[in-house]
Design a protein around this motif. Structure first.
Motif, PDB file in Angstrom:
ATOM      1  N   GLU A 273       0.831  -1.207   0.000  1.00 20.28           N
ATOM      2  CA  GLU A 273       0.000   0.000   0.000  1.00 20.28           C
ATOM      3  C   GLU A 273       0.869   1.263   0.000  1.00 20.28           C
ATOM      4  N   ARG A 276       2.314   1.865  -3.459  1.00 20.52           N
ATOM      5  CA  ARG A 276       1.317   2.434  -4.370  1.00 20.52           C
ATOM      6  C   ARG A 276       1.107   3.919  -4.088  1.00 20.52           C
ATOM      7  N   SER A 277       0.982   4.271  -2.810  1.00 16.34           N
ATOM      8  CA  SER A 277       0.791   5.682  -2.456  1.00 16.34           C
ATOM      9  C   SER A 277       2.002   6.517  -2.861  1.00 16.34           C
ATOM     10  N   ALA A 280       2.008   7.095  -6.577  1.00 15.22           N
ATOM     11  CA  ALA A 280       1.028   8.112  -6.982  1.00 15.22           C
ATOM     12  C   ALA A 280       1.579   9.517  -6.753  1.00 15.22           C
TER      13      ALA A 280
END
Length: 431
Positions: A273, A276-277, A280
């Motif tokens: 997670e 992914r953050s 981004a």
């Protein structure tokens, strides 16, 4: 303005207008500029790599994200919540106060408004709406409003990004955010208390004061994390990036060895997670680096600076005007985009007008955080809608009063720079 830059702007607004993610809109419009000017697209790659190689501080971003995700897992957030309930839950509107105090405490660990709202915020919303004690929309609205404090009190991912574009000291930016963050918490608690009395919200079951030391001791290892961070930075022990690594390691050690709640499977999920953050955020940063190169090539910051100085605009009028613009842009743009793309346009003017860059940075970040709860974009409103299924209309209906007091707090910070700069000056800041 050259034709190439005109094409770039048209592409940016068209792509963003049809719903293309802002990071991709920035990248594609930058490619349009390079192609229209006959430059190789490889230039974009070089700019991106040079920008990343020269910005060691950017490593702090994924590390703070990891730390926040670890703190959100396991029992750490539960212990912090129990401490907050024991501390302020006894007053009318108690769970609303708990919500705000929890955000104040958790902000010293995550550096991210979305992490606060999606993590500890969801737990508090469940507590507030249980048995119909608080309206659903109100619980979500106060959670969104209090989550804006997350990136103001150190650590702060948006301040790291501002330091990237302004070359301001991250350490002094972190210090400058402490008093504004506490002030934001205070005005939100005053508004919550007023609404609670007006609507006659029920009193919560009081936790005896004799149990407060027990809850404090239980949460103490997590509570001292901000102190460890600040001592590491200002004691000369670690750079801000190294302090971010210490924060992530400390959170992991708490979860694994002290509270013994972290499993390998959970850690793997947290790392995925976080990756992914971080990716981004990284795409937005990459696009912003390329777009900033284009803006610099067009000499736009200097043109803006010369125009403002030529108009003989007083510093205070300039600050208020820029903040009104940022507030309006916050309704439709992501905070990272404003910090990385829009704010650099005004930095030369700030320097020419004698506006302190630490003060400007803290005020700008506060402004961007207010944008996170400003309809129609308000990403925190969408995050809470997604994780709680509370209708967006209910959240928006309740958020306006909290939005109003935060704008009032922003105005106070603009008018009184010493509120931001006092603490940095105590630690040797010469600005």
């Amino acid at each position: 303005m050259t034709p190439e830059f005109t094409f770039c702007l048209i592409s940016l607004f068209v792509l963003a207008g049809i719903g293309t993610p802002i990071a991709y809109s920035i990248l594609l419009s930058a490619f349009v500029y390079l192609a229209a000017g006959g430059q190789s697209i490889g230039v974009a790659g070089k700019i991106l790599m040079d920008g990343l190689n020269q910005s060691f501080v950017l490593l702090a971003v994924p590390l703070f994200i990891v730390a926040a995700n670890i703190m959100n897992s396991g029992t750490i957030s539960d212990r912090l919540l129990n401490f907050c309930v024991a501390l302020v839950g006894r007053f009318r509107g108690g769970l609303g106060h708990v919500n705000i105090v929890a955000s104040l405490i958790f902000s010293g660990m995550s550096g991210s408004a979305v992490a606060d709202a999606a993590g500890i915020g969801k737990i508090i919303i469940d507590m507030m709406t249980r048995d119909g004690r608080y309206p659903r929309g109100y619980a979500a609205a106060i959670t969104a409003a209090s989550a804006t404090i997350g990136p103001i009190i150190p650590p702060s991912i948006p301040m790291v990004l501002y330091a990237l574009v302004s070359n301001a000291s991250i350490g002094y930016l972190f210090l400058g955010g402490i008093i504004p963050g506490l002030f934001m918490g205070l005005v939100l608690m005053i508004m919550n208390g007023w609404i609670a009395h007006k609507r006659n919200f029920a009193l919560e079951k009081t936790v005896p004061l004799r149990e407060l030391p027990k809850h404090t001791l239980d949460a103490f290892p997590a509570l001292i994390m901000p102190a460890i961070l600040l001592y590491g930075i200002y004691g000369g022990v670690a750079t801000p990036t190294e302090a971010a690594a210490i924060a992530a390691a400390y959170a992991l050690l708490l979860s694994v060895f002290l509270y013994r709640v972290m499993k390998v499977k959970t850690l793997y999920r947290i790392l995925v997670e976080s990756a992914r953050s971080s990716a981004a955020v990284g795409i937005v940063i990459g696009g912003a680096l390329i777009l900033n190169y284009i803006v610099a090539s067009e000499n736009i910051p200097d043109q803006v600076a010369h125009t403002m100085v030529g108009l003989n605009v007083p510093p205070l009028a300039f600050l208020i005007g820029v903040n009104i613009l940022i507030l309006l842009l916050g309704c439709v743009l992501d905070a990272s985009t404003i910090i990385l793309v829009i704010i650099p346009l005004f930095l030369p003017t700030c320097t020419n007008l004698g506006i302190d860059l630490v003060h400007f940075g803290v005020v700008a970040v506060v402004n961007c955080m207010i944008g996170l709860i400003t309809p129609p974009y308000g990403i925190l409103l969408f995050v809470l809608n997604a994780i709680t299924r509370i209708p967006l209309a209910e959240i928006i209906r309740e958020v306006w009063l909290f939005l109003a007091v935060l704008v009032l707090a922003l105005l106070v910070l603009i008018l009184f720079p010493s509120a931001t700069l006092w603490l940095p000056r105590v630690f040797g800041y010469a600005g």
